[in-house]
Design a protein around this motif. Structure first.
Motif, short mmCIF file in Angstrom:
data_model
loop_
_atom_site.label_atom_id
_atom_site.label_comp_id
_atom_site.label_asym_id
_atom_site.label_seq_id
_atom_site.Cartn_x
_atom_site.Cartn_y
_atom_site.Cartn_z
N MET A 131 1.17 7.34 11.58
CA MET A 131 0.97 6.59 12.81
C MET A 131 -0.12 5.54 12.66
SD MET A 131 1.50 9.72 15.45
CE MET A 131 2.19 8.84 16.81
N ALA A 132 -0.09 4.83 11.55
CA ALA A 132 -1.14 3.86 11.24
C ALA A 132 -0.83 2.46 11.79
CB ALA A 132 -1.34 3.77 9.73
N VAL A 133 0.43 2.11 11.83
CA VAL A 133 0.80 0.75 12.21
C VAL A 133 2.02 0.80 13.13
CG1 VAL A 133 -0.05 -0.31 10.09
CG2 VAL A 133 2.28 0.52 10.19
N LYS A 134 2.27 -0.31 13.81
CA LYS A 134 3.46 -0.39 14.65
C LYS A 134 4.69 -0.52 13.77
CE LYS A 134 1.54 -2.40 18.81
NZ LYS A 134 1.53 -3.55 19.70
N SER A 135 5.76 0.05 14.22
CA SER A 135 7.01 -0.02 13.50
C SER A 135 7.68 -1.37 13.74
CB SER A 135 7.93 1.10 13.98
OG SER A 135 9.19 1.01 13.38
N LEU A 136 8.56 -1.76 12.83
CA LEU A 136 9.36 -2.96 13.03
C LEU A 136 10.51 -2.70 13.98
CD1 LEU A 136 9.78 -4.34 9.41
CD2 LEU A 136 8.29 -5.20 11.19
N LYS A 137 10.86 -1.44 14.15
CA LYS A 137 12.01 -1.08 14.95
C LYS A 137 11.59 -0.65 16.34
CE LYS A 137 14.76 -1.74 11.53
NZ LYS A 137 15.75 -2.77 11.51
N SER A 138 12.38 -1.00 17.32
CA SER A 138 12.09 -0.64 18.69
C SER A 138 12.21 0.87 18.87
CB SER A 138 13.08 -1.35 19.61
OG SER A 138 12.98 -0.85 20.90
N GLY A 139 11.32 1.44 19.67
CA GLY A 139 11.33 2.88 19.90
C GLY A 139 12.01 3.25 21.19
N GLY A 140 12.43 2.31 21.98
CA GLY A 140 13.04 2.61 23.27
C GLY A 140 13.95 1.50 23.71
N ASP A 141 14.14 1.42 25.01
CA ASP A 141 15.04 0.41 25.55
C ASP A 141 14.42 -0.98 25.58
OD1 ASP A 141 16.95 2.33 25.94
OD2 ASP A 141 16.33 2.74 28.00
N THR A 142 13.08 -1.05 25.52
CA THR A 142 12.43 -2.36 25.57
C THR A 142 11.94 -2.75 24.19
OG1 THR A 142 10.27 -1.43 26.05
CG2 THR A 142 11.67 -1.94 27.94
N VAL A 143 11.89 -4.02 23.96
CA VAL A 143 11.44 -4.54 22.67
C VAL A 143 9.95 -4.24 22.47
CG1 VAL A 143 11.19 -6.63 21.29
CG2 VAL A 143 13.21 -6.31 22.70
N GLN A 144 9.17 -4.14 23.55
CA GLN A 144 7.73 -3.96 23.44
C GLN A 144 7.33 -2.53 23.08
OE1 GLN A 144 7.89 -5.42 27.13
NE2 GLN A 144 7.52 -7.54 26.60
#
Length: 178
Positions: free
Chosen positions: A134-147
Motif C-alpha cells: 500500500m505504498a502508492v496509488k494504483s493505475l487501475k480504478s478501485g471502484g465506480d469512480t475514476v478518483q
C-alpha cells in the motif's frame, strides 16, 4: 483556526516558496512571527496576520501539486508511465511497463533500473528485496469512480555492501498484485 479558505495572496505565496524548493520546515520558519508580534497577539492588541493561518496541509497540498506538475509527463497516468520508461531507456537504463498482466486486464507491472543502478557492481554485495504494501496509488480504478484508487505494492531490489552494511537500491517495481 477557523475553517476558512486561504486568500489568493496566501496560496500564491505558498506556491512561490514551494517552487523555490522550500519544504514545510523552511516555510514554517518564514511564517514564525517576531516576539513583539506574539506579545501583542497575547495582549489581544493585534489581529493575527494571515500567514499564521497557513497549515501543514496547505503546504503539503502545494508540494503535491508542484511535484505532480513536474513529474507527470502526460495527463493520462498510463501515457505518463510509458514516457518515463522511454526516458529511462534513452538515458541508458532499463524498464518495462506491462498493462494487463497474464489473464487479468486489471493487473499491471512497472519495473525499472537507471543507468547508475545498472552500474552498481553486484560482486561482494548481498542482494535483498523489500516489499512495501500500500505504498502508492494504483493505475487501475478501485471502484465506480475514476478518483477511487486502491493501493499498489512497491518492491525494491537492493545490494548490501558487506563493508559498510548499507543497502543500495538497484531496481524498483510497482504492481497491483503480489
Amino acid at each position: 483556526r477557523a475553517l476558512l479558505p486561504l486568500s489568493t495572496n496566501e496560496i500564491e505565496w505558498i506556491k512561490s516558496k514551494v517552487e523555490e524548493g522550500l519544504d514545510w520546515k523552511g516555510i514554517k520558519k518564514k511564517l514564525r512571527p517576531s516576539e513583539e508580534l506574539l506579545q501583542s497577539l497575547e495582549r489581544d492588541e493585534t489581529a493575527a496576520p494571515p500567514g499564521m493561518l497557513i497549515t501543514y496541509n496547505d503546504v503539503r497540498g502545494a508540494i503535491y501539486r508542484q511535484r505532480k506538475k513536474v513529474y507527470q509527463k502526460a495527463s493520462d497516468i498510463t501515457d505518463s508511465v510509458k514516457l518515463w520508461i522511454t526516458t529511462i531507456h534513452q538515458d541508458g537504463g532499463q524498464g518495462k511497463f506491462l498493462n494487463g498482466v497474464g489473464d487479468s486486464p486489471n493487473k499491471f507491472l512497472i519495473a525499472w533500473s537507471t543507468l547508475f543502478q545498472l552500474k552498481v557492481k553486484i560482486s561482494r554485495k548481498t542482494p535483498c528485496i523489500d516489499s512495501t504494501h500500500m505504498a502508492v496509488k494504483s493505475l487501475k480504478s478501485g471502484g465506480d469512480t475514476v478518483q477511487a484508487y486502491t493501493s499498489s505494492f512497491l518492491f525494491t531490489i537492493l545490494v548490501k555492501d558487506r563493508n559498510v552494511q548499507k543497502g543500495i537500491p538497484i531496481a524498483y517495481m510497482f504492481c497491483n498484485s503480489e
